[in-house]
Scaffold this motif. Structure first.
Motif, PDB file in Angstrom:
ATOM      1  N   ARG A  23     -12.643  50.368  18.327  1.00  0.00           N
ATOM      2  CA  ARG A  23     -12.832  51.152  17.102  1.00  0.00           C
ATOM      3  C   ARG A  23     -11.548  51.893  16.719  1.00  0.00           C
ATOM      4  O   ARG A  23     -11.147  51.913  15.555  1.00  0.00           O
ATOM      5  CB  ARG A  23     -13.983  52.139  17.265  1.00  0.00           C
ATOM      6  CG  ARG A  23     -15.341  51.515  17.107  1.00  0.00           C
ATOM      7  CD  ARG A  23     -16.435  52.565  16.914  1.00  0.00           C
ATOM      8  NE  ARG A  23     -16.590  53.451  18.048  1.00  0.00           N
ATOM      9  CZ  ARG A  23     -17.415  53.233  19.066  1.00  0.00           C
ATOM     10  NH1 ARG A  23     -18.153  52.154  19.105  1.00  0.00           N
ATOM     11  NH2 ARG A  23     -17.505  54.107  20.047  1.00  0.00           N
ATOM     12  N   ALA A  24     -10.907  52.501  17.704  1.00  0.00           N
ATOM     13  CA  ALA A  24      -9.677  53.252  17.429  1.00  0.00           C
ATOM     14  C   ALA A  24      -8.573  52.323  16.939  1.00  0.00           C
ATOM     15  O   ALA A  24      -7.881  52.636  15.961  1.00  0.00           O
ATOM     16  CB  ALA A  24      -9.228  53.990  18.681  1.00  0.00           C
ATOM     17  N   CYS A  25      -8.421  51.201  17.592  1.00  0.00           N
ATOM     18  CA  CYS A  25      -7.373  50.254  17.190  1.00  0.00           C
ATOM     19  C   CYS A  25      -7.656  49.655  15.821  1.00  0.00           C
ATOM     20  O   CYS A  25      -6.749  49.495  15.009  1.00  0.00           O
ATOM     21  CB  CYS A  25      -7.223  49.153  18.240  1.00  0.00           C
ATOM     22  SG  CYS A  25      -6.435  49.725  19.759  1.00  0.00           S
ATOM     23  N   HIS A  26      -8.906  49.351  15.557  1.00  0.00           N
ATOM     24  CA  HIS A  26      -9.268  48.796  14.252  1.00  0.00           C
ATOM     25  C   HIS A  26      -8.979  49.814  13.143  1.00  0.00           C
ATOM     26  O   HIS A  26      -8.423  49.469  12.105  1.00  0.00           O
ATOM     27  CB  HIS A  26     -10.740  48.383  14.237  1.00  0.00           C
ATOM     28  CG  HIS A  26     -11.193  47.869  12.912  1.00  0.00           C
ATOM     29  ND1 HIS A  26     -10.834  46.626  12.451  1.00  0.00           N
ATOM     30  CD2 HIS A  26     -11.962  48.435  11.950  1.00  0.00           C
ATOM     31  CE1 HIS A  26     -11.358  46.444  11.250  1.00  0.00           C
ATOM     32  NE2 HIS A  26     -12.044  47.530  10.929  1.00  0.00           N
ATOM     33  N   ALA A  27      -9.339  51.072  13.378  1.00  0.00           N
ATOM     34  CA  ALA A  27      -9.145  52.114  12.370  1.00  0.00           C
ATOM     35  C   ALA A  27      -7.672  52.319  12.034  1.00  0.00           C
ATOM     36  O   ALA A  27      -7.334  52.616  10.885  1.00  0.00           O
ATOM     37  CB  ALA A  27      -9.762  53.422  12.850  1.00  0.00           C
ATOM     38  N   LYS A  28      -6.808  52.162  13.015  1.00  0.00           N
ATOM     39  CA  LYS A  28      -5.369  52.391  12.807  1.00  0.00           C
ATOM     40  C   LYS A  28      -4.571  51.084  12.745  1.00  0.00           C
ATOM     41  O   LYS A  28      -3.346  51.116  12.745  1.00  0.00           O
ATOM     42  CB  LYS A  28      -4.805  53.272  13.926  1.00  0.00           C
ATOM     43  CG  LYS A  28      -5.358  54.666  13.916  1.00  0.00           C
ATOM     44  CD  LYS A  28      -4.953  55.401  12.640  1.00  0.00           C
ATOM     45  CE  LYS A  28      -5.424  56.833  12.671  1.00  0.00           C
ATOM     46  NZ  LYS A  28      -4.928  57.610  11.548  1.00  0.00           N
ATOM     47  N   GLN A  29      -5.271  49.955  12.709  1.00  0.00           N
ATOM     48  CA  GLN A  29      -4.645  48.631  12.632  1.00  0.00           C
ATOM     49  C   GLN A  29      -3.629  48.422  13.760  1.00  0.00           C
ATOM     50  O   GLN A  29      -2.511  47.983  13.535  1.00  0.00           O
ATOM     51  CB  GLN A  29      -4.007  48.412  11.262  1.00  0.00           C
ATOM     52  CG  GLN A  29      -5.029  48.465  10.144  1.00  0.00           C
ATOM     53  CD  GLN A  29      -4.419  48.281   8.781  1.00  0.00           C
ATOM     54  OE1 GLN A  29      -3.245  48.588   8.562  1.00  0.00           O
ATOM     55  NE2 GLN A  29      -5.209  47.787   7.857  1.00  0.00           N
ATOM     56  N   ILE A  30      -4.059  48.735  14.958  1.00  0.00           N
ATOM     57  CA  ILE A  30      -3.243  48.558  16.150  1.00  0.00           C
ATOM     58  C   ILE A  30      -3.693  47.267  16.832  1.00  0.00           C
ATOM     59  O   ILE A  30      -4.878  47.126  17.141  1.00  0.00           O
ATOM     60  CB  ILE A  30      -3.404  49.750  17.124  1.00  0.00           C
ATOM     61  CG1 ILE A  30      -2.945  51.043  16.455  1.00  0.00           C
ATOM     62  CG2 ILE A  30      -2.661  49.502  18.430  1.00  0.00           C
ATOM     63  CD1 ILE A  30      -3.314  52.302  17.219  1.00  0.00           C
ATOM     64  N   PRO A  31      -2.798  46.316  17.062  1.00  0.00           N
ATOM     65  CA  PRO A  31      -3.193  45.079  17.746  1.00  0.00           C
ATOM     66  C   PRO A  31      -3.696  45.369  19.161  1.00  0.00           C
ATOM     67  O   PRO A  31      -3.063  46.112  19.914  1.00  0.00           O
ATOM     68  CB  PRO A  31      -1.901  44.255  17.796  1.00  0.00           C
ATOM     69  CG  PRO A  31      -0.957  44.905  16.845  1.00  0.00           C
ATOM     70  CD  PRO A  31      -1.385  46.331  16.694  1.00  0.00           C
ATOM     71  N   LEU A  32      -4.850  44.789  19.517  1.00  0.00           N
ATOM     72  CA  LEU A  32      -5.439  45.037  20.830  1.00  0.00           C
ATOM     73  C   LEU A  32      -4.555  44.575  21.978  1.00  0.00           C
ATOM     74  O   LEU A  32      -4.622  45.125  23.064  1.00  0.00           O
ATOM     75  CB  LEU A  32      -6.812  44.365  20.938  1.00  0.00           C
ATOM     76  CG  LEU A  32      -7.958  45.134  20.318  1.00  0.00           C
ATOM     77  CD1 LEU A  32      -9.236  44.315  20.385  1.00  0.00           C
ATOM     78  CD2 LEU A  32      -8.154  46.471  20.987  1.00  0.00           C
ATOM     79  N   GLY A  33      -3.739  43.576  21.771  1.00  0.00           N
ATOM     80  CA  GLY A  33      -2.893  43.070  22.844  1.00  0.00           C
ATOM     81  C   GLY A  33      -1.539  43.757  22.937  1.00  0.00           C
ATOM     82  O   GLY A  33      -0.739  43.430  23.809  1.00  0.00           O
ATOM     83  N   GLY A  34      -1.300  44.734  22.082  1.00  0.00           N
ATOM     84  CA  GLY A  34       0.006  45.372  22.033  1.00  0.00           C
ATOM     85  C   GLY A  34       0.188  46.508  23.019  1.00  0.00           C
ATOM     86  O   GLY A  34      -0.763  46.978  23.662  1.00  0.00           O
TER      87      GLY A  34
END
Length: 68
Positions: A23-34
């Motif tokens: 949820r946090a990564c999606h909200a801030k458009q952070i790639p999960l693998g990064g």
């Protein structure tokens, strides 16, 4: 410095931590693998091992780390 613990994280706990991270990564458009997502995941695990298990509380604790 990360929190050190010998406690295990069960499958249910892992699922909650993953949902909070996603949820946090999606909200801030952070790639999960990064690298940034990995840092956030480490923080979540540390907080969980320290005793924080409420998803809303974990999300609130992530907020300062999500500021650009």
């Amino acid at each position: 410095m990360p929190f050190a613990s010998f406690d295990a994280i069960g499958p249910e706990d892992l699922a909650v931590l993953r949902q909070v991270l996603e949820r946090a990564c999606h909200a801030k458009q952070i790639p999960l693998g990064g690298a940034r997502a990995q840092m956030l995941a480490r923080e979540l695990v540390d907080w969980h091992l320290f005793g924080v298990s409420d998803p809303a509380e974990l999300e609130a604790m992530l907020e300062p780390l999500l500021v650009d």
